[in-house]
Write a protein that holds these residues in place. Structure first.
Motif, PDB file in Angstrom:
ATOM      1  N   ASP A 139      29.214  43.939  39.636  1.00  0.00           N
ATOM      2  CA  ASP A 139      28.177  44.064  40.698  1.00  0.00           C
ATOM      3  C   ASP A 139      27.928  42.472  40.769  1.00  0.00           C
ATOM      4  O   ASP A 139      27.327  41.850  41.592  1.00  0.00           O
ATOM      5  CB  ASP A 139      27.330  44.991  40.426  1.00  0.00           C
ATOM      6  N   LYS A 140      27.408  42.205  38.643  1.00  0.00           N
ATOM      7  CA  LYS A 140      27.154  40.570  38.899  1.00  0.00           C
ATOM      8  C   LYS A 140      27.530  39.447  39.225  1.00  0.00           C
ATOM      9  O   LYS A 140      27.435  38.581  39.899  1.00  0.00           O
ATOM     10  CB  LYS A 140      27.339  40.787  37.180  1.00  0.00           C
ATOM     11  N   LYS A 141      28.836  39.866  39.797  1.00  0.00           N
ATOM     12  CA  LYS A 141      30.424  38.488  39.765  1.00  0.00           C
ATOM     13  C   LYS A 141      29.945  38.763  41.192  1.00  0.00           C
ATOM     14  O   LYS A 141      30.313  37.647  41.752  1.00  0.00           O
ATOM     15  CB  LYS A 141      31.913  39.249  39.698  1.00  0.00           C
ATOM     16  N   ARG A 142      29.605  39.660  42.101  1.00  0.00           N
ATOM     17  CA  ARG A 142      29.107  39.573  43.409  1.00  0.00           C
ATOM     18  C   ARG A 142      27.955  39.361  43.764  1.00  0.00           C
ATOM     19  O   ARG A 142      28.100  37.923  44.623  1.00  0.00           O
ATOM     20  CB  ARG A 142      29.641  40.623  44.312  1.00  0.00           C
ATOM     21  N   ARG A 143      27.171  39.266  42.661  1.00  0.00           N
ATOM     22  CA  ARG A 143      25.819  38.807  43.333  1.00  0.00           C
ATOM     23  C   ARG A 143      25.928  37.528  42.872  1.00  0.00           C
ATOM     24  O   ARG A 143      25.470  36.711  43.479  1.00  0.00           O
ATOM     25  CB  ARG A 143      25.072  39.716  42.199  1.00  0.00           C
ATOM     26  N   ILE A 144      26.825  36.848  41.661  1.00  0.00           N
ATOM     27  CA  ILE A 144      26.696  35.448  41.507  1.00  0.00           C
ATOM     28  C   ILE A 144      27.031  34.685  42.413  1.00  0.00           C
ATOM     29  O   ILE A 144      26.783  33.466  42.956  1.00  0.00           O
ATOM     30  CB  ILE A 144      28.014  35.321  40.069  1.00  0.00           C
ATOM     31  N   GLU A 145      28.624  35.010  43.140  1.00  0.00           N
ATOM     32  CA  GLU A 145      28.843  34.763  44.173  1.00  0.00           C
ATOM     33  C   GLU A 145      27.768  34.255  45.182  1.00  0.00           C
ATOM     34  O   GLU A 145      28.431  33.436  46.265  1.00  0.00           O
ATOM     35  CB  GLU A 145      30.295  34.687  44.467  1.00  0.00           C
TER      36      GLU A 145
END
Length: 315
Positions: A24-30
């Motif tokens: 979820d964090k990876k997606r949100r950062i992107e």
């Protein structure tokens, strides 16, 4: 503020939900970039200090998940390697720190006016608030802009004194809880769009509980609790928050003995200001009817007494 002393091995908690949080964090950062992760130039040293401390702490605390390297840290699960010595860094230091933990992260720094300002953050899974709204604000304005109940009358003076007194070797913990009526860990879409939407007449519509559908079925109710740690970074002097969210469906939470009655009592105990802040009017009828029913079931089975006051429940 409900503070208690933190033991050092309690600073960062990782569990079997780590892959989901990391994804979820990876997606949100992107997707959202600086809206969620940002470091002010004057806070760069403090953000690097936090990153250095995580790179030291995590391989010692979780040796099966992290490995120290000459230039930083390697994640054995995701196979990511982070070089924290390169200049410039490959990305914002708060983004790097965010990828290592399940926590959201924020660092407050004191300015000459004596107030602490939010100058570095990785707020990716907060549910109800956005870093872009609060970045650069002093501590007092962060709370007043969010209509935190009782802040001016009960909390502000004590909180300011605490921030001035906290020492590197005296970290503390606190917990809070909310009810959410959707299953989105990152942003509670039931209260409106994460990005402000232009309504009739060109007026920007802010997210809020008034937008939430009233009395949704209990299957849509979630218990959301934050475990927050606070500590001062010794080199930069910044005060770092770690905000670890625990997020479970209400029907699962109430399987634990004693929880239905205690949670119902807690929700009923909210004053009018807290009830508005936590949106009780939008879900209280369905939630309390369900909790009362589950409490009666536990009473009938002899698992709890009619008035459940005994037993130690933390936080």
């Amino acid at each position: 503020m409900g503070l208690r002393t933190m033991q050092w091995d309690e600073w960062i908690e990782l569990d079997n939900h780590y892959p989901r949080f990391h994804g979820d964090k990876k997606r949100r950062i992107e997707e959202r970039g600086e809206k969620c992760c940002k470091t002010a130039p004057e806070a760069f040293d403090g953000a690097i200090e936090l990153l250095e401390e995580l790179c030291s702490y995590l391989p010692q605390r979780y040796p099966s998940l992290f490995q120290s390297t000459p230039t930083g840290i390697h994640n054995l699960l995701t196979q990511e390697t982070f070089d924290i010595t390169a200049r410039p860094l490959a990305e914002d230091p708060m983004r790097m720190a965010a990828r290592l933990t399940q926590d959201d992260l924020a660092i407050m720094f004191e300015k000459p006016d004596g107030q602490y300002y939010l100058l570095a953050g990785a707020i990716l899974l907060a549910g109800f608030w956005r870093l872009s709204d609060k970045f650069g604000m002093p501590l007092s304005e962060i709370h007043t802009s969010g209509d935190v109940p009782g802040f001016k009358t009960k909390l502000e003076k004590g909180m300011m004194n605490f921030f001035r007194r906290i020492q590197p070797g005296q970290p503390v913990l606190r917990n809070n809880y909310f009810i959410q009526v959707d299953d989105d860990l990152a942003w509670s879409h039931s209260i409106g769009s994460e990005d402000p939407v232009q309504g009739d007449g060109g007026v920007m519509q802010a997210a809020g509980w008034g937008s939430a559908e009233k009395n949704k079925a209990i299957e849509h109710h979630y218990f959301r609790s934050e475990r927050q740690s606070l500590r001062r970074l010794p080199r930069s002097g910044g005060v770092v928050f770690t905000i670890r969210t625990y997020f479970e469906p209400i029907p699962k939470v109430v399987e634990e003995v004693g929880v239905p009655g205690r949670l119902a009592s807690a929700v009923r105990s909210w004053g009018d200001d807290v009830a508005r802040y936590k949106g009780r009017e939008r879900y209280g009828e369905v939630l309390l009817e369900y909790l009362d029913g589950k409490h009666r079931e536990q009473v009938e089975k002899g698992l709890v007494s009619e008035i459940e006051e005994d037993g130690k429940y933390p936080f």
